[in-house]
Enzyme design. Structure first.
Site, PDB file in Angstrom:
ATOM      1  N   GLY A   7       0.829  -1.208   0.000  1.00 40.36           N
ATOM      2  CA  GLY A   7       0.000   0.000   0.000  1.00 40.36           C
ATOM      3  C   GLY A   7       0.853   1.244   0.000  1.00 40.36           C
ATOM      4  N   GLY A   8       1.975   1.196  -0.710  1.00 39.63           N
ATOM      5  CA  GLY A   8       2.966   2.270  -0.644  1.00 39.63           C
ATOM      6  C   GLY A   8       2.532   3.591  -1.242  1.00 39.63           C
ATOM      7  N   VAL A  12      -0.936   6.259   4.365  1.00 39.96           N
ATOM      8  CA  VAL A  12       0.200   6.115   5.275  1.00 39.96           C
ATOM      9  C   VAL A  12       1.441   5.642   4.522  1.00 39.96           C
ATOM     10  CG1 VAL A  12       1.081   4.977   7.340  1.00 39.96           C
ATOM     11  CG2 VAL A  12      -1.325   5.612   7.207  1.00 39.96           C
ATOM     12  N   GLY A  13       1.263   4.657   3.655  1.00 37.15           N
ATOM     13  CA  GLY A  13       2.409   4.091   2.945  1.00 37.15           C
ATOM     14  C   GLY A  13       3.205   5.112   2.160  1.00 37.15           C
ATOM     15  N   TYR A 124     -15.192  -5.667   7.613  1.00 38.20           N
ATOM     16  CA  TYR A 124     -13.836  -5.117   7.706  1.00 38.20           C
ATOM     17  C   TYR A 124     -13.250  -5.347   9.096  1.00 38.20           C
ATOM     18  CZ  TYR A 124     -10.139  -1.544   7.499  1.00 38.20           C
ATOM     19  OH  TYR A 124      -8.930  -0.879   7.534  1.00 38.20           O
ATOM     20  N   ASN A 153      -8.379   7.156  13.754  1.00 39.30           N
ATOM     21  CA  ASN A 153      -8.744   7.709  12.446  1.00 39.30           C
ATOM     22  C   ASN A 153      -7.591   8.538  11.877  1.00 39.30           C
ATOM     23  OD1 ASN A 153     -11.894   7.296  11.991  1.00 39.30           O
ATOM     24  ND2 ASN A 153     -11.528   7.623  14.172  1.00 39.30           N
ATOM     25  N   LYS A 175     -17.809  17.679   1.742  1.00 37.17           N
ATOM     26  CA  LYS A 175     -19.179  18.151   1.945  1.00 37.17           C
ATOM     27  C   LYS A 175     -19.213  19.650   2.218  1.00 37.17           C
ATOM     28  CE  LYS A 175     -21.401  13.923   3.601  1.00 37.17           C
ATOM     29  NZ  LYS A 175     -22.152  13.287   4.709  1.00 37.17           N
ATOM     30  N   ARG A 196     -14.405  11.078  18.060  1.00 36.79           N
ATOM     31  CA  ARG A 196     -13.359  10.315  17.390  1.00 36.79           C
ATOM     32  C   ARG A 196     -11.986  10.901  17.748  1.00 36.79           C
ATOM     33  NH1 ARG A 196     -17.150   7.667  16.881  1.00 36.79           N
ATOM     34  NH2 ARG A 196     -18.088   6.713  15.022  1.00 36.79           N
TER      35      ARG A 196
END
Length: 232
Positions: A7-8, A12-13, A124, A153, A175, A196
């Site tokens: 997931g580079g 994050v990656g 998930y 998050n 939004k 959160r």
């Protein structure tokens, strides 16, 4: 270390410093043979496993089977490939979605398996729980140094701003942008009373790099600031 970042190109990656970030056309994480071949050819000795099928509340609620299947297969393949090739260490990302819907705050590791995840993202959530189980099982049976992180998050550059599949902060930004552009009401899902915790992606990347070098426990490590922010 020669660190593969799955997931580079993601949230994050993309912030983790490593030249080993193959795209999905070159290494398909749904095929364990692709991962084994890449690790072997590049003499990879560690992995930061960021890759996942991710989405916001609506996507998780609409596609629980897809989120479960894709993530279970990806996670299983990455860890099995690491075992086969004798990778020295793997750091994998879990998610706060693994915690039970009725978990008590502040969240603690001992609560992970004490109930069902939230109904809106159980596919998930369960898939990510199994990543923790697999990491622990491989450590117990094969002696693999597989560790897991539980980030809150995340937000930052390369985020997903989709109104259908984005996470909290990018979706709210989108939004708000549309409301100002069209001179309409800024409407959010829910009551706005939910709280959160949020973490900047580049901060998480630095923490992850530190964990790769200095954290070797089988216990998942929660990564989160102390402050809770209401959606409103």
């Amino acid at each position: 270390m020669r660190t593969l970042v799955t997931g580079g190109s993601g949230l994050v990656g993309s912030t983790i410093d490593s030249p080993y970030k193959p795209d999905r056309e070159y290494v398909n994480l749904m095929h364990v043979e692709d991962i084994v071949r890449y690790i072997s050819r590049n003499k990879i000795d560690s992995i930061i496993h960021c890759a996942a099928k991710v989405g916001g509340v609506k996507a998780n609620n609409d596609q629980p089977a897809d989120f479960f299947y894709d993530n279970v297969v990806i996670n299983t393949n990455v860890l099995e490939a690491a075992r086969i090739t004798k990778v020295k260490k793997v750091v994998s990302f879990l998610t706060t979605c693994i915690f039970p819907h009725e978990a008590k705050y502040p969240l603690t590791i001992d609560q992970i398996h004490n109930g069902e995840p939230h109904p809106s993202n159980y596919g998930y959530g369960y898939a990510k729980r199994m990543l923790e189980v697999q990491s622990r099982a491989y450590r117990d049976q094969h002696g693999c140094n597989f560790v897991t992180l539980v980030p809150c998050n995340i937000y930052g550059p390369h985020d997903n701003y989709s109104l259908e599949s984005g996470h909290v902060i990018p979706s709210l930004i989108h939004k708000c942008y549309l409301a100002k552009k069209n001179n309409t009401n800024f409407e959010i899902w829910g009551t706005g009373q939910a709280y959160r915790e949020f973490l900047f992606s580049e901060d998480l990347a630095r923490i992850t790099e530190r964990v790769l070098h200095d954290y070797d426990s089988s216990e998942p490590l929660i990564v989160s600031p102390d402050e809770e922010i209401s959606i409103a």
